[in-house]
Scaffold this motif. Sequence first.
Motif, short mmCIF file in Angstrom:
data_model
loop_
_atom_site.label_atom_id
_atom_site.label_comp_id
_atom_site.label_asym_id
_atom_site.label_seq_id
_atom_site.Cartn_x
_atom_site.Cartn_y
_atom_site.Cartn_z
N VAL A 229 0.84 -1.20 0.00
CA VAL A 229 0.00 0.00 0.00
C VAL A 229 0.88 1.25 0.00
CG1 VAL A 229 -1.67 1.35 1.35
CG2 VAL A 229 -1.99 -1.13 1.05
N ASP A 230 1.95 1.24 0.78
CA ASP A 230 2.89 2.37 0.80
C ASP A 230 3.40 2.68 -0.61
OD1 ASP A 230 2.71 2.62 3.54
OD2 ASP A 230 4.56 1.50 3.96
N ILE A 231 3.84 1.63 -1.30
CA ILE A 231 4.40 1.80 -2.64
C ILE A 231 3.35 2.34 -3.61
CG2 ILE A 231 5.40 0.57 -4.62
CD1 ILE A 231 6.63 -1.38 -2.54
N CYS A 232 2.13 1.80 -3.49
CA CYS A 232 1.05 2.27 -4.35
C CYS A 232 0.77 3.75 -4.13
CB CYS A 232 -0.23 1.47 -4.08
SG CYS A 232 -0.23 -0.19 -4.78
N LEU A 233 0.64 4.16 -2.87
CA LEU A 233 0.32 5.55 -2.59
C LEU A 233 1.44 6.48 -3.02
CD1 LEU A 233 -1.44 5.23 0.90
CD2 LEU A 233 -2.48 5.55 -1.34
N GLU A 234 2.68 6.04 -2.88
CA GLU A 234 3.82 6.84 -3.36
C GLU A 234 3.73 7.08 -4.86
OE1 GLU A 234 7.26 4.68 -2.19
OE2 GLU A 234 6.96 5.03 -0.04
N ALA A 235 3.19 6.08 -5.58
CA ALA A 235 3.07 6.18 -7.04
C ALA A 235 1.77 6.84 -7.48
CB ALA A 235 3.18 4.79 -7.66
N GLY A 236 0.88 7.18 -6.53
CA GLY A 236 -0.39 7.80 -6.89
C GLY A 236 -1.51 6.82 -7.10
N VAL A 237 -1.28 5.54 -6.82
CA VAL A 237 -2.33 4.52 -6.92
C VAL A 237 -3.08 4.48 -5.60
CG1 VAL A 237 -2.81 2.06 -7.20
CG2 VAL A 237 -1.05 3.14 -8.60
N ASN A 238 -4.29 5.03 -5.59
CA ASN A 238 -5.03 5.13 -4.32
C ASN A 238 -6.33 4.32 -4.32
OD1 ASN A 238 -6.47 6.73 -6.11
ND2 ASN A 238 -6.91 8.33 -4.61
N LEU A 239 -6.56 3.52 -5.36
CA LEU A 239 -7.76 2.68 -5.43
C LEU A 239 -7.37 1.22 -5.22
CD1 LEU A 239 -10.73 2.06 -6.04
CD2 LEU A 239 -10.19 2.20 -8.49
N PHE A 240 -8.02 0.58 -4.25
CA PHE A 240 -7.72 -0.81 -3.90
C PHE A 240 -8.99 -1.64 -4.02
CE2 PHE A 240 -4.69 1.96 -1.91
CZ PHE A 240 -3.48 1.32 -2.11
N ASP A 241 -8.89 -2.73 -4.77
CA ASP A 241 -10.06 -3.56 -5.08
C ASP A 241 -9.99 -4.91 -4.39
OD1 ASP A 241 -12.48 -4.12 -6.90
OD2 ASP A 241 -11.15 -5.82 -7.31
N THR A 242 -11.12 -5.33 -3.82
CA THR A 242 -11.19 -6.62 -3.15
C THR A 242 -12.61 -7.17 -3.32
OG1 THR A 242 -10.82 -7.75 -1.04
CG2 THR A 242 -11.71 -5.51 -0.93
N ALA A 243 -12.96 -8.21 -2.56
CA ALA A 243 -14.30 -8.81 -2.62
C ALA A 243 -14.49 -9.70 -1.40
CB ALA A 243 -14.48 -9.64 -3.89
N ASP A 244 -15.76 -9.95 -1.05
CA ASP A 244 -16.00 -10.77 0.14
C ASP A 244 -15.58 -12.22 -0.06
OD1 ASP A 244 -18.03 -11.50 -1.64
OD2 ASP A 244 -19.68 -11.13 -0.22
N VAL A 245 -15.54 -12.70 -1.31
CA VAL A 245 -15.15 -14.10 -1.55
C VAL A 245 -13.64 -14.29 -1.65
CG1 VAL A 245 -17.32 -14.77 -2.64
CG2 VAL A 245 -15.44 -13.87 -4.05
N TYR A 246 -12.88 -13.21 -1.69
CA TYR A 246 -11.42 -13.35 -1.77
C TYR A 246 -10.90 -13.86 -0.43
CZ TYR A 246 -11.52 -10.49 -6.06
OH TYR A 246 -11.77 -9.99 -7.33
N SER A 247 -10.44 -15.11 -0.43
CA SER A 247 -9.94 -15.76 0.78
C SER A 247 -10.95 -15.70 1.92
CB SER A 247 -8.60 -15.14 1.21
OG SER A 247 -7.60 -15.41 0.26
N ALA A 248 -12.24 -15.90 1.55
CA ALA A 248 -13.33 -15.96 2.54
C ALA A 248 -13.36 -14.74 3.46
CB ALA A 248 -13.21 -17.25 3.36
N GLY A 249 -13.15 -13.57 2.88
CA GLY A 249 -13.19 -12.34 3.65
C GLY A 249 -11.85 -11.88 4.20
N ALA A 250 -10.84 -12.74 4.16
CA ALA A 250 -9.54 -12.37 4.71
C ALA A 250 -8.89 -11.24 3.92
CB ALA A 250 -8.62 -13.59 4.74
N SER A 251 -9.15 -11.18 2.61
CA SER A 251 -8.58 -10.10 1.81
C SER A 251 -9.07 -8.74 2.31
CB SER A 251 -8.95 -10.28 0.33
OG SER A 251 -8.54 -9.18 -0.44
N GLU A 252 -10.38 -8.64 2.57
CA GLU A 252 -10.92 -7.38 3.09
C GLU A 252 -10.32 -7.06 4.46
OE1 GLU A 252 -15.36 -7.03 1.11
OE2 GLU A 252 -15.14 -8.23 2.93
N GLU A 253 -10.16 -8.07 5.29
CA GLU A 253 -9.61 -7.84 6.63
C GLU A 253 -8.17 -7.34 6.56
OE1 GLU A 253 -10.08 -11.63 8.47
OE2 GLU A 253 -12.20 -11.30 9.01
N VAL A 254 -7.35 -7.98 5.73
CA VAL A 254 -5.96 -7.56 5.60
C VAL A 254 -5.87 -6.15 5.01
CG1 VAL A 254 -3.77 -8.04 4.43
CG2 VAL A 254 -5.06 -9.91 5.46
N LEU A 255 -6.68 -5.88 3.99
CA LEU A 255 -6.68 -4.54 3.40
C LEU A 255 -7.09 -3.50 4.45
CD1 LEU A 255 -6.46 -2.60 1.00
CD2 LEU A 255 -8.82 -3.20 0.40
#
Length: 345
Positions: free
Chosen positions: A45-71
């Motif tokens: 996320v640090d690297i993305c924001l440094e480059a101007g990438v501020n949109l992060f995409d996930t979903a409830d089915v990604y790793s059974a919700g773990a993707s949203e939790e980690v994000l």
Amino acid sequence: MEYRNLGQSGLRVPVLSFGAGTFGGSGPLFSHWGTTDVEEARRLVDICLEAGVNLFDTADVYSAGASEEVLGEAIKGRRGDVLISTKASLPTGDGPNDWGSSRSRLIASVEAALKRLGTDHIDIFQLHAFDASTPVEEVVSTLDGLVQDGKLRYIGVSNFSGWQIMKSLAAAEKHGMTRYVANQVYYSLVGRDYEWDLMPLGKDQGLGALVWSPLGWGRLTGKISRGKPLPEGSRLHETADFGPPVEDELLYRVVDALQVVADETGKTVPQVAINWLTGRSTVSSVIIGARNEEQLRQNLGAVGWSLTPEQIGRLDAASSVTAPYPHFPYRRQEGFARLNPPIAG
């Protein structure tokens, strides 16, 4: 970083966004994508924001919700600096209301996503698939209510056919409800089906494309080429059946053309493939993924430069396939084409 309006909305999104499908890493599919934990996610996320990438995409089915939790943990303390995109509708369990887009399911899904993400609102919320068992009026009215409540800012769809989108848009317009502005789609040099129906629809109805799998499910990484076997460590060995099929000859033809352009520009094959997508009509943002810092930095190098018209034409020709009916007459016969001029990529 270039920013574009998401469809006909006022929301400005970066031309590259980050897909958090590698966050969490559990289950038969997502464990092969990546197993990024919270500490690693913060660095990405640090690297993305440094480059101007501020949109992060996930979903409830990604790793059974773990993707949203980690994000959610990775962006803690800087929620105002990021845009969150997530999705729901696909099955998350075996219960009768653990799938679909009913009012009950959508409200519960949004509440659960907000909790996992540690936020009070979702910037872009998309239906992950069309639910034929729920009336579109129920779906759009529920989403409109969630927008009015401030829990969702913008809404969209993913993996819908053209008629499914238009039926939904017509219902929203008829009742004065919030319209979809985003369409998250599969689109790549080895998968240009988006261009037949969904691209013209997006241009006509003001839907911005959020492109997933821009490297053709890992086929355009530069590791696969004519006469070169699939590398032993490639995730395609385990995940190819989950993604769209690609004929070998089309793949090799595209990779040959990509390599020529890569040599001419001094860029990599994946950078060229992603850059080509950023120039296509209706594309608001291309979602890039990365399992580590090196992959992320390489993908970020896909922007900030331009392909020449000749290079674009070469890639267009290499990736061209015969359009399905009823599109092929409009592409091949002058009389039909006069009635419906093709959209320039």
